[in-house]
Design a protein around this motif. Structure first.
Motif, mmCIF file in Angstrom:
data_model
loop_
_atom_site.group_PDB
_atom_site.id
_atom_site.type_symbol
_atom_site.label_atom_id
_atom_site.label_comp_id
_atom_site.label_asym_id
_atom_site.label_seq_id
_atom_site.Cartn_x
_atom_site.Cartn_y
_atom_site.Cartn_z
ATOM 1 N N SER A 118 -7.698 -10.199 4.978
ATOM 2 C CA SER A 118 -6.285 -9.804 4.999
ATOM 3 C C SER A 118 -5.878 -9.135 3.691
ATOM 4 N N LEU A 119 -6.511 -9.535 2.586
ATOM 5 C CA LEU A 119 -6.225 -8.908 1.306
ATOM 6 C C LEU A 119 -6.674 -7.450 1.319
ATOM 7 N N THR A 120 -7.842 -7.176 1.920
ATOM 8 C CA THR A 120 -8.315 -5.797 2.028
ATOM 9 C C THR A 120 -7.348 -4.958 2.847
ATOM 10 N N LEU A 121 -6.946 -5.482 3.986
ATOM 11 C CA LEU A 121 -6.037 -4.735 4.860
ATOM 12 C C LEU A 121 -4.718 -4.426 4.170
ATOM 13 N N ALA A 122 -4.203 -5.384 3.398
ATOM 14 C CA ALA A 122 -2.887 -5.217 2.784
ATOM 15 C C ALA A 122 -2.929 -4.463 1.468
ATOM 16 N N LEU A 123 -3.981 -4.666 0.666
ATOM 17 C CA LEU A 123 -3.921 -4.251 -0.735
ATOM 18 C C LEU A 123 -4.845 -3.096 -1.107
ATOM 19 N N ALA A 172 -8.996 -9.880 11.455
ATOM 20 C CA ALA A 172 -7.927 -10.218 10.515
ATOM 21 C C ALA A 172 -6.605 -9.554 10.885
ATOM 22 N N ALA A 173 -6.661 -8.469 11.645
ATOM 23 C CA ALA A 173 -5.432 -7.787 12.059
ATOM 24 C C ALA A 173 -4.645 -8.578 13.094
ATOM 25 N N ILE A 174 -5.265 -9.591 13.706
ATOM 26 C CA ILE A 174 -4.591 -10.408 14.708
ATOM 27 C C ILE A 174 -3.647 -11.377 14.018
ATOM 28 N N LYS A 175 -2.374 -11.314 14.366
ATOM 29 C CA LYS A 175 -1.370 -12.207 13.777
ATOM 30 C C LYS A 175 -0.440 -12.693 14.881
#
Length: 222
Positions: A118-123, A172-175
């Motif tokens: 999730s850190l990779t996806l966001a940052l 990780a994109a699943i929320k």
């Protein structure tokens, strides 16, 4: 980053902490947990939002992290170290004659639950990584290559090591509405993904496989 640098990140102080040290450690953990929650949700959030979420004064936050970029680097370095530890553990199990498929499944499940991706996806691309971070990323990639070479025999033809990196991102994109439900759904779809990765009578995968450049170029700030 050297082996000693990496080991230093993992070490914990020996013996009980003093009252002041324990409080400082709790504050730091609270800040990092809050920073992760805030920036994964909104990478553009100000650093003051982290202090508010953590329930600490902005001066207490700046005492530990001089800038938002420094805080982002800390989060991502910790995530990389967690990933490296996961790969190293999987390698140790395989070298001890562990079942290749089960080791691979456990590795994927543990890293999905740790949610470092999730850190990779966001940052990715939101700050300038340091040379040490790039060196740690290269070490992570080398270990991942080594693990992939050992489990390749249980994976379908055409799967590459970078497919695994992007598979983490897909899951990780699943929320969902709650952390518990998010975990349930991620585990469900990881199980479906693992079934697709396993060696069997499969159709050839369409399109060219992802490259190291595909995986890493996002970290260069635009």
């Amino acid at each position: 980053m050297t082996e000693d640098n990496i080991a230093g990140h993992r070490r914990r102080p020996h013996g009980p902490l003093s009252g002041r040290q324990a409080e400082a450690a709790r504050n730091d953990r609270r800040i990092l947990d809050s920073a992760r929650a805030v920036f994964v949700s909104d990478p553009g959030a100000p650093i003051t939002a982290v202090a508010k979420h953590a329930g600490v004064g902005i001066s207490a936050l700046y005492t530990r992290y001089a800038s938002k970029d420094e805080l982002l680097r800390k989060l991502c370095t910790d995530g990389l170290l967690r990933y490296v530890a996961g790969v190293e553990e999987a390698l140790e199990r395989i070298r001890a004659d562990g079942d290749h498929w089960q080791v691979f499944v456990d590795f994927m499940r543990e890293l999905v639950d740790a949610d470092t991706t999730s850190l990779t996806l966001a940052l990715a691309g939101k700050f300038a990584p340091t040379p040490d971070m790039f060196e740690l990323a290269n070490r992570s990639a080398a270990l991942q290559d080594e693990l992939f070479g050992l489990v390749r025999d249980v994976l379908r033809p055409g799967v590459t090591v970078h497919d695994i990196s992007l598979m983490f991102e897909l899951v990780a994109a699943i929320k969902a509405g709650t952390p518990e439900r998010t975990t349930q759904l991620r585990r469900r779809y990881l199980a479906l993904a693992l079934d697709g990765l396993r060696a069997a009578e499969r159709e050839e995968l369409p399109g060219p496989a992802p490259t190291w450049q595909d995986v890493t170029e996002r970290w260069n700030p635009s």
